[in-house]
Design a protein around this motif. Sequence first.
Motif, PDB file in Angstrom:
ATOM      1  N   UNK A 125       0.797   9.079  -6.081  1.00 25.94           N
ATOM      2  CA  UNK A 125       1.097  10.501  -5.865  1.00 25.94           C
ATOM      3  C   UNK A 125       2.026  11.030  -6.965  1.00 25.94           C
ATOM      4  N   UNK A 126       2.956  10.206  -7.371  1.00 28.20           N
ATOM      5  CA  UNK A 126       3.868  10.598  -8.440  1.00 28.20           C
ATOM      6  C   UNK A 126       3.101  10.864  -9.734  1.00 28.20           C
ATOM      7  N   UNK A 127       2.200   9.930 -10.081  1.00 31.06           N
ATOM      8  CA  UNK A 127       1.443  10.061 -11.339  1.00 31.06           C
ATOM      9  C   UNK A 127       0.482  11.238 -11.276  1.00 31.06           C
TER      10      UNK A 127
ATOM     11  N   UNK B 201       0.843  -1.214   0.000  1.00 31.43           N
ATOM     12  CA  UNK B 201       0.000   0.000   0.000  1.00 31.43           C
ATOM     13  C   UNK B 201       0.869   1.251   0.000  1.00 31.43           C
ATOM     14  N   UNK B 202       1.955   1.209   0.761  1.00 29.68           N
ATOM     15  CA  UNK B 202       2.843   2.380   0.818  1.00 29.68           C
ATOM     16  C   UNK B 202       3.397   2.704  -0.571  1.00 29.68           C
ATOM     17  N   UNK B 203       3.895   1.684  -1.269  1.00 31.53           N
ATOM     18  CA  UNK B 203       4.518   1.936  -2.573  1.00 31.53           C
ATOM     19  C   UNK B 203       3.473   2.276  -3.632  1.00 31.53           C
ATOM     20  N   UNK B 204       2.267   1.732  -3.476  1.00 32.47           N
ATOM     21  CA  UNK B 204       1.187   2.099  -4.403  1.00 32.47           C
ATOM     22  C   UNK B 204       0.856   3.583  -4.246  1.00 32.47           C
TER      23      UNK B 204
ATOM     24  N   UNK C 281      10.214  -8.596  -5.226  1.00 32.68           N
ATOM     25  CA  UNK C 281       9.990  -9.742  -6.114  1.00 32.68           C
ATOM     26  C   UNK C 281       8.940  -9.386  -7.170  1.00 32.68           C
ATOM     27  N   UNK C 282       8.801 -10.250  -8.160  1.00 29.43           N
ATOM     28  CA  UNK C 282       7.770 -10.028  -9.186  1.00 29.43           C
ATOM     29  C   UNK C 282       6.380 -10.081  -8.546  1.00 29.43           C
ATOM     30  N   UNK C 283       6.171 -11.000  -7.599  1.00 30.27           N
ATOM     31  CA  UNK C 283       4.862 -11.062  -6.916  1.00 30.27           C
ATOM     32  C   UNK C 283       4.593  -9.773  -6.152  1.00 30.27           C
ATOM     33  N   UNK C 284       5.624  -9.261  -5.463  1.00 25.81           N
ATOM     34  CA  UNK C 284       5.459  -7.982  -4.754  1.00 25.81           C
ATOM     35  C   UNK C 284       5.084  -6.879  -5.745  1.00 25.81           C
ATOM     36  N   UNK C 285       5.782  -6.865  -6.880  1.00 17.96           N
ATOM     37  CA  UNK C 285       5.560  -5.797  -7.861  1.00 17.96           C
ATOM     38  C   UNK C 285       4.120  -5.840  -8.374  1.00 17.96           C
ATOM     39  N   UNK C 286       3.603  -7.037  -8.678  1.00 16.57           N
ATOM     40  CA  UNK C 286       2.206  -7.110  -9.135  1.00 16.57           C
ATOM     41  C   UNK C 286       1.237  -6.769  -7.999  1.00 16.57           C
ATOM     42  N   UNK C 287       1.627  -7.055  -6.767  1.00 14.30           N
ATOM     43  CA  UNK C 287       0.761  -6.683  -5.634  1.00 14.30           C
ATOM     44  C   UNK C 287       0.720  -5.158  -5.489  1.00 14.30           C
ATOM     45  N   UNK C 288       1.848  -4.483  -5.688  1.00 11.82           N
ATOM     46  CA  UNK C 288       1.851  -3.012  -5.659  1.00 11.82           C
ATOM     47  C   UNK C 288       0.987  -2.480  -6.802  1.00 11.82           C
ATOM     48  N   UNK C 289       1.142  -3.088  -7.992  1.00  6.35           N
ATOM     49  CA  UNK C 289       0.354  -2.654  -9.150  1.00  6.35           C
ATOM     50  C   UNK C 289      -1.149  -2.792  -8.863  1.00  6.35           C
ATOM     51  N   UNK C 290      -1.531  -3.900  -8.216  1.00  4.76           N
ATOM     52  CA  UNK C 290      -2.956  -4.124  -7.893  1.00  4.76           C
ATOM     53  C   UNK C 290      -3.439  -3.066  -6.904  1.00  4.76           C
ATOM     54  N   UNK C 291      -2.607  -2.756  -5.919  1.00  2.00           N
ATOM     55  CA  UNK C 291      -2.986  -1.742  -4.925  1.00  2.00           C
ATOM     56  C   UNK C 291      -3.076  -0.358  -5.576  1.00  2.00           C
TER      57      UNK C 291
ATOM     58  N   UNK D  88       4.828   0.006 -11.355  1.00  2.00           N
ATOM     59  CA  UNK D  88       4.390   1.283 -11.924  1.00  2.00           C
ATOM     60  C   UNK D  88       3.384   1.075 -13.065  1.00  2.00           C
ATOM     61  N   UNK D  89       2.617  -0.004 -12.978  1.00  2.00           N
ATOM     62  CA  UNK D  89       1.597  -0.302 -14.004  1.00  2.00           C
ATOM     63  C   UNK D  89       2.160  -0.177 -15.415  1.00  2.00           C
ATOM     64  N   UNK D  90       3.393  -0.706 -15.575  1.00  2.00           N
ATOM     65  CA  UNK D  90       4.056  -0.786 -16.884  1.00  2.00           C
ATOM     66  C   UNK D  90       4.076   0.564 -17.618  1.00  2.00           C
ATOM     67  N   UNK D  91       4.288   1.623 -16.846  1.00  3.12           N
ATOM     68  CA  UNK D  91       4.429   2.986 -17.397  1.00  3.12           C
ATOM     69  C   UNK D  91       3.174   3.498 -18.105  1.00  3.12           C
ATOM     70  N   UNK D  92       2.053   2.807 -17.964  1.00  2.00           N
ATOM     71  CA  UNK D  92       0.826   3.225 -18.673  1.00  2.00           C
ATOM     72  C   UNK D  92       0.458   4.652 -18.268  1.00  2.00           C
ATOM     73  N   UNK D  93       0.113   5.473 -19.257  1.00  2.00           N
ATOM     74  CA  UNK D  93      -0.236   6.861 -18.929  1.00  2.00           C
ATOM     75  C   UNK D  93      -1.453   7.351 -19.726  1.00  2.00           C
TER      76      UNK D  93
END
Length: 260
Positions: free
Chosen positions: A15-17, A7-10, A34-44, A156-161
């Motif tokens: 905020x950055x975006x 949640x913190x990194x999400x 890890x990759x699992x962590x990264x997708x969990x941040x993306x989901x959050x 970072x949601x694959x840089x989607x903007x």
Amino acid sequence: MTSIDHSHWAQYLFDSATGAREVQAITKQVDDLSIDDAYAIQAALLELHLANGDSLAGAKLGLTSAAKQEQMGVAEPVYGWVPEATVITDGIARLDELIHPRCEPEIVFILGEDLAGTNVTGDDVLDATARVVGGIEVIDSRYEAFSFTLTDVIADNTSAARVVIGDEGVGPRDVDLLTLGCVFEVDGKITGTATGAALLGDPADCVALLANHLGKHGQKLEAGWIIMAGAPVDARPLGAGTVATARYSHLGSVTVTGKD
Ligand code: 0L1
Ligand code: MG
């Protein structure tokens, strides 16, 4: 998965975006993302967008072509989400809302049926697709200098903007997606040419990879969603006054303009 606070990194990336302010890559601050962590941040991160009034328009793949993998120094495909608020309908990318945007052509599938499970094939994708259209994605890494590792860019949601979706299109079996041509032109200069086969051999197989990735997490691709299969050529900077056009054989042309 580690004890990383997703949640913190999400919130950090949200905020950055929303503030159009670049931030240090997460992996410069955390050793074991890890990759699992990264997708969990993306989901959050997606949950934060939805909680702030957005909705989901679709999903995307990134880094499905050799051109993109070489450009970014990341050697595998990544999966992300397309929030509705990122879909541009007037062809204008507003640069004050973005950090250091780049643009790239995309082959886009509009689904007519859900795609679920973990054994989805390229044929299943064609069966479930209503139309294939051309698009241009505006990517905007939230990280300093557009520089990141695989796990950073997943978080970072694959840089989607932003994305512009073309209004011409064809039935998925009315065109050979492997030989479908794309010419990418920025300010009147051709910067890249490719065919659909540049996307891991077959754009429909890319979408199948995404469906199977979601299937493993009990999720699915839904009817009505737009699915970006990836860019067949490398991305180019989108500055004030930049006009980028992707010309597709069979799918017409799509243009995005950068505006201060
Ligand atoms: O859509 C994309 O290919 C983006 C994937 C992430 C890497 C990048 O920012 O180019
Ligand atoms: Mg892309």
